[in-house]
Design a protein around this motif. Sequence first.
Motif, PDB file in Angstrom:
ATOM      1  N   GLU A 145       7.056  18.550  21.841  1.00  0.00           N
ATOM      2  CA  GLU A 145       7.274  18.543  20.391  1.00  0.00           C
ATOM      3  C   GLU A 145       6.038  18.010  19.658  1.00  0.00           C
ATOM      4  OE1 GLU A 145       9.169  19.044  16.687  1.00  0.00           O
ATOM      5  OE2 GLU A 145       9.581  19.925  18.657  1.00  0.00           O
ATOM      6  N   HIS A 146       5.404  16.986  20.231  1.00  0.00           N
ATOM      7  CA  HIS A 146       4.197  16.417  19.627  1.00  0.00           C
ATOM      8  C   HIS A 146       2.927  17.189  20.002  1.00  0.00           C
ATOM      9  CE1 HIS A 146       6.022  12.110  19.023  1.00  0.00           C
ATOM     10  NE2 HIS A 146       6.474  12.986  18.150  1.00  0.00           N
ATOM     11  N   GLU A 147       3.077  18.230  20.817  1.00  0.00           N
ATOM     12  CA  GLU A 147       1.956  19.076  21.244  1.00  0.00           C
ATOM     13  C   GLU A 147       0.829  18.248  21.859  1.00  0.00           C
ATOM     14  OE1 GLU A 147       0.885  21.499  17.839  1.00  0.00           O
ATOM     15  OE2 GLU A 147       2.713  22.703  18.069  1.00  0.00           O
ATOM     16  N   THR A 153      13.658  12.982  17.251  1.00  0.00           N
ATOM     17  CA  THR A 153      12.210  13.048  17.045  1.00  0.00           C
ATOM     18  C   THR A 153      11.888  13.729  15.721  1.00  0.00           C
ATOM     19  OG1 THR A 153      11.849  13.134  19.431  1.00  0.00           O
ATOM     20  CG2 THR A 153      10.019  13.840  18.041  1.00  0.00           C
ATOM     21  N   ARG A 154      12.469  14.883  15.503  1.00  0.00           N
ATOM     22  CA  ARG A 154      12.212  15.627  14.263  1.00  0.00           C
ATOM     23  C   ARG A 154      12.781  14.908  13.043  1.00  0.00           C
ATOM     24  NH1 ARG A 154      13.790  21.526  16.820  1.00  0.00           N
ATOM     25  NH2 ARG A 154      11.809  21.827  17.932  1.00  0.00           N
ATOM     26  N   GLY A 155      13.893  14.220  13.226  1.00  0.00           N
ATOM     27  CA  GLY A 155      14.546  13.530  12.123  1.00  0.00           C
ATOM     28  C   GLY A 155      14.017  12.125  11.891  1.00  0.00           C
ATOM     29  N   ASP A 173      21.163  14.935  13.864  1.00  0.00           N
ATOM     30  CA  ASP A 173      22.177  15.767  13.210  1.00  0.00           C
ATOM     31  C   ASP A 173      23.491  15.676  13.980  1.00  0.00           C
ATOM     32  OD1 ASP A 173      22.462  18.127  15.087  1.00  0.00           O
ATOM     33  OD2 ASP A 173      20.369  18.438  14.551  1.00  0.00           O
ATOM     34  N   ASP A 174      24.583  15.928  13.268  1.00  0.00           N
ATOM     35  CA  ASP A 174      25.926  15.763  13.837  1.00  0.00           C
ATOM     36  C   ASP A 174      26.143  16.615  15.082  1.00  0.00           C
ATOM     37  OD1 ASP A 174      26.541  13.937  11.842  1.00  0.00           O
ATOM     38  OD2 ASP A 174      27.566  15.423  10.577  1.00  0.00           O
TER      39      ASP A 174
END
Length: 184
Positions: A74-76, A123-125, A130-131
Amino acid sequence: MTTYTLHTEDTAPEKAKPLLENSKKSFGMIPNLHAVMASSPELLEGYQVLHDLAQKTDFTAEELTVVWQTVNVEHECHYCVPAHTGIAKSMKVDDKLIDALRNNEELEDAKLNALKNAVLSVTRGRGHIDDEAMKGFTDVGYTTRNMLDIILILAQKVMSNYTNHLADTPVDAVFEKFAWTPAK
């Protein structure tokens, strides 16, 4: 562009020298990431402590690999994906799982896939989940402790991924065969 030093035990700040010795004992070498981090002995010490603590969580080798590599991809992180590929192989993690994580694919194992989705959501949030990801995470048996352990490991990976982005840390020779670039 700022140049970051790849320290040796001879060139490192005094406070970093015993930390690099620990790296050498643990890995049989001084990983380039640790050589860069040695410029800030506190960063290197924090990273080493978090790495040790991550391995003391209830996560299996496969689950640790899912958390580490999900964040790395995700962080590449050009450095950590190959390094954790080598680490996963040394931990006897199945190549199919390793490849799926490196390629950011859905995982065949439902429990591991729920873990991956939760890690991505957190990570993205930036700490929010999210639920749907949380429900999937708890439905397969993960607990609040497991979620907090993800935060521990995420902190470890932020330290390494961001350092590698800033320093453009060269991949260690032992991990070059696992070179990785993000899919575009």
